[in-house]
Design an enzyme around this catalytic site. Structure first.
Site, PDB file in Angstrom:
ATOM      1  N   TYR A 158       0.699  -1.271  -0.025  1.00 31.94           N
ATOM      2  CA  TYR A 158      -0.080   0.080  -0.059  1.00 31.94           C
ATOM      3  C   TYR A 158       0.868   1.388   0.088  1.00 31.94           C
ATOM      4  O   TYR A 158       0.359   2.236  -0.550  1.00 31.94           O
ATOM      5  CB  TYR A 158      -0.936   0.037   1.166  1.00 31.94           C
ATOM      6  CG  TYR A 158      -2.193  -0.508   0.978  1.00 31.94           C
ATOM      7  CD1 TYR A 158      -2.759  -1.205  -0.204  1.00 31.94           C
ATOM      8  CD2 TYR A 158      -3.184  -0.585   2.067  1.00 31.94           C
ATOM      9  CE1 TYR A 158      -3.948  -1.588  -0.377  1.00 31.94           C
ATOM     10  CE2 TYR A 158      -4.604  -0.651   1.797  1.00 31.94           C
ATOM     11  CZ  TYR A 158      -4.828  -1.463   0.817  1.00 31.94           C
ATOM     12  OH  TYR A 158      -6.157  -1.885   0.281  1.00 31.94           O
ATOM     13  N   LYS A 228       6.463 -14.060   4.902  1.00 33.31           N
ATOM     14  CA  LYS A 228       7.050 -14.579   3.911  1.00 33.31           C
ATOM     15  C   LYS A 228       8.478 -14.379   4.242  1.00 33.31           C
ATOM     16  O   LYS A 228       9.486 -14.010   3.500  1.00 33.31           O
ATOM     17  CB  LYS A 228       6.691 -14.396   2.620  1.00 33.31           C
ATOM     18  CG  LYS A 228       7.180 -15.153   1.306  1.00 33.31           C
ATOM     19  CD  LYS A 228       6.553 -16.504   1.152  1.00 33.31           C
ATOM     20  CE  LYS A 228       7.232 -17.296   0.187  1.00 33.31           C
ATOM     21  NZ  LYS A 228       7.560 -18.727   0.588  1.00 33.31           N
ATOM     22  N   ASP A 285       2.674 -19.147   2.378  1.00 36.66           N
ATOM     23  CA  ASP A 285       2.357 -19.971   1.286  1.00 36.66           C
ATOM     24  C   ASP A 285       1.801 -21.437   1.997  1.00 36.66           C
ATOM     25  O   ASP A 285       0.692 -22.048   1.397  1.00 36.66           O
ATOM     26  CB  ASP A 285       3.654 -20.359   0.414  1.00 36.66           C
ATOM     27  CG  ASP A 285       4.737 -20.739   1.069  1.00 36.66           C
ATOM     28  OD1 ASP A 285       4.886 -20.386   2.477  1.00 36.66           O
ATOM     29  OD2 ASP A 285       5.879 -21.211   0.464  1.00 36.66           O
ATOM     30  N   ASP A 309      -4.376  -9.368   2.253  1.00 29.83           N
ATOM     31  CA  ASP A 309      -5.243  -9.466   1.133  1.00 29.83           C
ATOM     32  C   ASP A 309      -5.286 -10.668   0.649  1.00 29.83           C
ATOM     33  O   ASP A 309      -6.793 -11.039   0.464  1.00 29.83           O
ATOM     34  CB  ASP A 309      -4.378  -8.411  -0.041  1.00 29.83           C
ATOM     35  CG  ASP A 309      -5.578  -8.004  -0.995  1.00 29.83           C
ATOM     36  OD1 ASP A 309      -6.687  -7.947  -0.752  1.00 29.83           O
ATOM     37  OD2 ASP A 309      -5.044  -7.406  -1.966  1.00 29.83           O
TER      38      ASP A 309
END
Ligand code: NAP
Length: 422
Positions: A158, A228, A285, A309
């Site tokens: 963002y 991640k 993931d 998101d």
């Protein structure tokens, strides 16, 4: 502040906030700004407002709505997308609700939704994902999903900056990274697009703190930090590190337990204090598959923006999709409730779209101002209505035993149910 085009209701008063005590002061009749929204927002905004008024009234509360404008309605009235007085009205009144806004197509247009969240520093996007009886779902056991996602709302992508491949700017960044930062071995030859994404200690910690506080207040067992960090150590990875620091340093051990090595080891054997919230880490993931395969193990997720998101939309799909997925954005002493969905232009103006997501977003606003009774009534009435088989097109097309009705008829059925249950 006096407004140019916004009509302030005669009755009612503003919600206020005591920053030192971190407490909201809610008057008997709060004035609540509402943006109905573009596209299907024009269909679902006014009727969701009616449903929320009915639930408030049925539980002894009273709301004075104050319509404020953004997107298409603002272009008609002000000749701009997001008037200053709309932002000021929401800032001054502390709690507000909005329908979806279309992001105008064309260079230079920032999403109005992102602009509102950033301008008001609404740093936590919160999406409760729970199953309602009667909603068709692709999962075998959709009722196992009862999760709340906390998505950082102001940084990561963002606040990302990108340079287009082949531009002078991209070349300048490339030469800076290669020559001055000495990273020549990681840049490919030829044209490359380059992106930067910031993730800060302050932004990460306040988001994780919000998620942990929520878990404590709502008797949840775990907070899972999803990132991640194995690939991006100093953005994603630091989000995880800072989040664990909050868990370790800011709460007593018997209240919050920061699980050691949870990224790489099962926590089954770990001795967790009874009643403590366990804070653990998961890689994004793997989390996407666990969310489907081990749904009931997860309570509260805290994530940087982009992971949030993906994960929150995927979670929403498990319990029936966009028509019923609510959300809200929170900052210090502020709440802007809004559904997950957008303005769905191809369904606009047909009195067809499902108003449930916006109605359930109103529940979050009610809870924020302490009206838990109205919130529970809304949930019960919506669930009963859907279970009885009175549903909009999106749910009707997945059920053989339901009758498809218009948005308005559905909202009227929810109001009838509110009156029956009250
Ligand atoms: P979308 O508006 O969320 O709609 C995508 C599809 O989801 C619709 O075509 C419809 O599917 C289904 N859907 C969404 N809301 C529904 C509802 N209330 N009832 C029933 N079905 C619903 O996404 P989009 O088409 O990608 O985006 C359209 C515009 O909205 C864009 O300008 C985007 O930027 C904006 N947007 C705004 C927000 C926001 O205001 N916070 C959020 C997301 C997107 P079917 O076609 O299968 O019926």
């Amino acid at each position: 502040m006096s407004y140019d085009k916004i009509e302030v209701p005669e009755g009612g008063a503003k919600v206020s906030y005591d920053e030192a005590a971190d407490e909201l002061d809610v008057p008997d009749t709060p004035i609540i700004p509402i943006i109905h929204g573009d596209g299907i927002g024009k269909d679902v905004g006014p009727i969701a407002q009616d449903v929320l008024s009915a639930a408030a009234e049925a539980t002894g509360h009273d709301i004075e709505w104050m319509e404020v404008y953004a997107g298409e309605s603002a272009r008609e009235m002000y000749d701009e997308n997001l008037p200053e007085e709309t932002v000021e009205a929401i800032r001054e009144h502390r709690v507000a609700i909005k329908g979806p806004l279309t992001t105008p197509v064309g260079a230079g247009f920032r999403s109005l939704n992102v602009a509102l969240r950033q301008t008001l520093d609404l740093y936590a996007n919160v999406r409760p994902t729970y199953y309602l009886d009667g909603v068709p779902s692709p999962m075998k056991a959709p009722e196992e999903m009862d999760m709340v996602t906390f998505r950082e709302n102001t940084e990561d992508v963002y606040a990302g900056i990108e340079w287009e491949a082949g531009t002078d700017e991209a070349e300048q960044v490339r030469s800076f990274v290669e020559d001055e930062m000495d990273f020549d071995d990681v840049m490919h030859d030829g044209d490359i697009g380059i992106g930067l994404k910031p993730i800060s200690e302050k932004g990460s910690k306040r988001l994780v703190r919000e998620a942990i506080d929520y878990a404590i207040e709502n008797d949840r067992d775990t907070v899972t930090l999803v990132h991640k960090g194995n690939i991006m150590k100093f953005t994603e990875g630091q989000f995880g590190d800072w989040g664990m620091e909050v868990a370790e340093e800011e709460y007593p051990d018997d209240e919050v337990f920061a699980a050691p090595d949870s990224l790489w080891e099962e926590q089954d054997e770990v001795d967790i204090p009874e009643d403590a919230v366990m804070v653990e880490e998961r890689l994004a993931d793997a989390m996407l598959q666990w969310m489907q395969l081990r749904t009931d193990e997860f309570d509260v997720l805290a994530m940087p923006n982009l992971n949030g998101d993906y994960l929150s939309d995927a979670a929403g799909a498990q319990i029936g999709g966009l028509g019923i997925a609510p959300g809200a954005n929170f900052g210090a002493g502020r709440c802007l409730a809004e559904p997950v969905h957008g303005s769905a232009p191809k369904r606009a103006g047909q009195d067809k779209a499902n108003p449930t997501a916006l109605i359930l977003s109103g529940r979050l606003l009610f809870e924020y101002i302490g009206w838990d009774d109205a919130s529970t009534l809304v949930r019960d009435a919506v669930e009963d209505t859907i279970e009885s088989g009175t549903v909009t097109y999106d749910l009707a097309r997945q059920r053989d035993d339901a009758e498809e009705v218009s948005s308005t008829t559905y909202a009227e059925a929810v109001i009838d149910r509110i009156e029956d249950l009250a």
